[in-house]
Write a protein that holds these residues in place. Structure first.
Motif, short mmCIF file in Angstrom:
data_model
loop_
_atom_site.label_atom_id
_atom_site.label_comp_id
_atom_site.label_asym_id
_atom_site.label_seq_id
_atom_site.Cartn_x
_atom_site.Cartn_y
_atom_site.Cartn_z
N LEU A 15 -4.33 -8.78 -3.37
CA LEU A 15 -3.31 -7.76 -3.61
C LEU A 15 -2.41 -8.05 -4.80
O LEU A 15 -2.03 -7.14 -5.53
N PRO A 40 -1.23 -0.39 -8.60
CA PRO A 40 -1.92 -1.34 -7.72
C PRO A 40 -2.44 -2.57 -8.43
O PRO A 40 -2.72 -3.59 -7.79
N THR A 41 -2.57 -2.51 -9.76
CA THR A 41 -3.07 -3.67 -10.50
C THR A 41 -1.95 -4.57 -10.99
O THR A 41 -2.23 -5.60 -11.60
N VAL A 100 2.08 1.97 -3.46
CA VAL A 100 1.00 2.47 -4.32
C VAL A 100 0.66 3.91 -3.98
O VAL A 100 0.58 4.79 -4.85
N THR A 101 0.45 4.21 -2.69
CA THR A 101 0.04 5.56 -2.30
C THR A 101 1.16 6.58 -2.48
O THR A 101 0.88 7.79 -2.57
N ALA A 148 0.83 -1.21 0.00
CA ALA A 148 0.00 0.00 0.00
C ALA A 148 0.86 1.25 0.00
O ALA A 148 0.52 2.25 -0.67
#
Length: 670
Positions: A543, A518-519, A511-512, A508
């Protein structure tokens, strides 16, 4: 000291196999684990030029290096005797964990097996006596009815009792039943430390023995041999033991940090032990343990410490008058020397690369550093007195780290936050050519241990993935070293569920932060990192698009059944006792949740892995295939828990790169 038991190892002569001079000094390779002769004119070291880590020697200034043992067994440790007559080294036949200790003369003659030749046994290198007349070795051997009963003092956990030699650790209540099933002489976990004379003029001498041992290494002996400094204990609870060799008893036991096993040394008069210890501390420091005339503790003081950094290496390059200490600062190193008598401030040593992996004395020449970093392969530097470090002529150049046109990637440090607020660590590698605002397919790579730490060093696997347009995020989840004792212990017991969640929180974070797509996320890791990969796939199946487990445990119960007895001793503190904590281990095992697996899985394992048996990979792959998932197993021949041969390392990297590229980008493997 009394003679050893009849089962003590005896040196056995072998054929000489020294190679020729080095003629390929400009090829890309690694050099590490240096050990100099007493005069500092020659250095023995490990080098993987030719595809296998082997024993080499050469002058540290100018000149060629010489291959001292051309056999194919990978070399793992090296130690030159104080009298200059012998070079001791450890080899791993077939890449397995059943290592042997050998000795050879500096000219390549007289090669002989010192310990570990008995089938099923394993031997590890210890220190030399101060005069070089004998070498300490630790041997993993069966317990027989005539085996000596001395132990290295009280156990870290007296509630543990016995292992039956083939399956699980047993409580005291089960001990009698276990002994009934396995009569005297049946295999069981035992480590014994001996003094061995490579010349075979004297019989081996037993120093200490520990049934059901986790670890045992002889780190130093006083000049008169009256006291030994031992390092033992399970992972996460290592201890230094001052051992009375005549009385066969521990005079003092003190906690020491995980990491480098060479934890300290005695002063010349035997009245002080200098230790790298985290006794009553969050971070390891240099401590002085004072001893009385009987070797009993007389005081403990802190000589050097930092409030937020572990001391991860301790060496004594100037005949014990000064210490060289390496401080771990978020994974990178800062090196300094300091006077042990407190005379003057520490002297910092400038480093050309991020990580020091070993410091060794080089007599009048100064000291030797094994350096690694994100921009180069491992190499060895000579540090003359009051002069900057200089690369040895047989270490590869920085320019040879990767093929032309593919410069190595320097990672950026990361500090993710776990869902419970704990700050984590790690390093992010950005694939070349990717724009700063462009989310990338990303591989989360998990280190082993769990007590290892991600360091900013050159990793060919990472550059294989980066060369295919994939980012790599290599985090330190709870349980990793380098962030303090509380961080190391944060994954004990049910805390391992939080460590599994840490992997999701690190994904996470990537990604953030705008780095990862995220994919298009994947996860992989080696050893404990392989276990954590499998656990992440079944606890957080939404995930990741795929995963690669390398020598990972899929079922903690079958892992304890199949691993080495002394490794089981060490691992139970971290994971749980296989009898008392059976339900916890089952809940933590990926096999118990395999129905949650949703994505393609690749498992890779060394054929001769005795730490984590290959069955751990076979059973998870079979389970995935039976559920209709794409799952493959790659077994690497002549390899063990660590892959040491160049051709199999290349095969592993290429296979992993192909797998990740196909499942994260949809592109065909090149």
């Amino acid at each position: 000291m009394t003679p050893a038991a009849s089962g003590a190892p005896v040196p056995a002569l072998l054929a000489d196999t020294a190679g020729g001079r080095d003629t390929a000094s400009r090829t890309a390779h690694g050099c590490w684990y240096p050990s100099a002769d007493p005069a500092g004119r020659q250095v023995a070291f490990i080098c993987d030029r030719g595809g296998v880590p082997r024993l080499w020697a050469g002058p540290p200034g100018t000149g060629e290096a010489r291959l001292l043992d051309a056999n194919p067994e990978p070399v793992t440790e090296v130690s030159w005797s104080p009298d200059g007559r012998w070079i001791a080294y450890t080899v791993a036949p077939g890449g397995s964990g059943h290592t042997r200790v050998l000795c050879v003369h500096p000219d390549g003659t007289g090669r002989r097996e010192v310990a570990g030749a008995v089938p099923g046994s394993s031997a590890h290198l210890g220190c030399w006596t101060r005069d070089g007349s004998a070498l300490a070795v630790t041997v993993a051997e069966p317990v027989g009815e005539n085996a000596p009963a001395e132990t290295t003092g009280s156990r870290a956990d007296e509630a543990w009792a016995h292992r039956d030699g083939t399956a699980v650790l047993l409580d005291d209540a089960h001990a009698a039943e276990g002994r009934a099933r396995h009569p005297a002489g049946a295999p069981a976990g035992r480590l014994s430390a001996y003094l061995i004379d490579p010349d075979r003029t004297r019989s081996p001498v037993l120093l200490a023995a520990e049934p059901e041992a986790a670890t045992l290494r002889v780190c130093d002996l006083t000049p008169d041999g009256r006291l030994a400094l031992l390092r033992g204990g399970p992972r996460g609870r290592r201890r230094a033991v001052v051992w009375d060799t005549a009385g066969r008893r521990a005079t003092c036991t003190l906690a020491v940090a995980d990491g480098d096993p060479w934890i300290g040394r005695f002063s010349a008069d035997g009245r002080t032990v200098w230790l790298r210890s985290d006794h009553d501390r969050e971070f390891a420091a240099l401590m002085a343990l004072a001893l009385d005339e009987h070797g009993e503790p007389a005081g403990l003081s802190v000589t050097a410490a930092r409030e937020d950094s572990d001391m991860d290496l301790l060496a004594f390059p100037e005949d014990g008058h000064r210490a060289a200490v390496s401080w771990n600062t978020a994974g990178a190193c800062e090196l300094e020397t300091l006077a042990l008598n407190g005379d003057g401030p520490p002297r910092p040593i400038s480093l050309e690369h991020e990580v020091v992996t070993r410091v060794a004395p080089a007599g009048p020449s100064g000291m030797l550093l094994a350096l690694s970093g994100s921009q180069r392969r491992p190499g060895i530097w000579l540090v003359p007195h009051a002069a900057p470090p200089a690369r040895t002529p047989w270490s590869s150049r920085d320019a040879d780290a990767v093929p032309p046109g593919r410069p190595p990637v320097r990672p950026t440090p990361q500090r993710p936050s776990a869902r419970d607020g704990l700050r984590l660590g790690g390093w992010y590698y950005r694939a070349p050519g990717r724009g700063p605002g462009e989310p990338a397919p990303c591989v989360i790579h998990l280190h082993g241990g769990p007590e290892e730490q991600e360091r900013p060093v050159f990793d060919p696997l990472y550059h294989e993935l980066l060369g295919r347009g994939l980012d790599v995020f290599a985090p330190d989840v709870r349980g990793s070293s380098g962030w303090g004792r509380s961080f190391v212990d944060a994954d004990l017991g049910t805390g391992r569920f939080a460590a599994i969640d840490d992997v999701a929180d690190c994904a996470a974070h990537a990604v953030t932060s705008g780095l990862a797509d995220p994919t298009r996320l994947a996860v992989m890791g080696h050893s404990y990192g392989g276990y954590l990969t499998l656990a992440s796939l079944v606890h957080h199946p939404e995930l990741f698009r795929t995963g690669i487990s390398v020598c990972g445990m899929s079922d903690l119960g079958t892992f304890f059944d199949g691993t080495e007895p002394w490794l089981a001793e060490s691992a139970a503190h971290k994971y749980g006792h296989p009898e008392r904590d059976r339900e916890l281990l089952r809940a933590l095992s990926p096999m118990s949740r395999v129905d949650a697996l949703r994505v393609p899985l690749l498992a890779v394992h060394g054929e001769h892995d005795t730490n984590v048996p290959p069955q751990e990979s076979r059973q998870i792959v079979r389970a995935a295939q039976s559920r209709g998932l794409a799952a493959e197993l790659l077994v690497l021949p002549d390899e063990g828990h660590d892959f040491r041969h160049a051709h199999t390392r290349r095969l592993f990297r290429r296979t992993a790169g192909d797998w990740m590229q196909r499942h994260l980008t949809g592109a065909e493997a090149r």
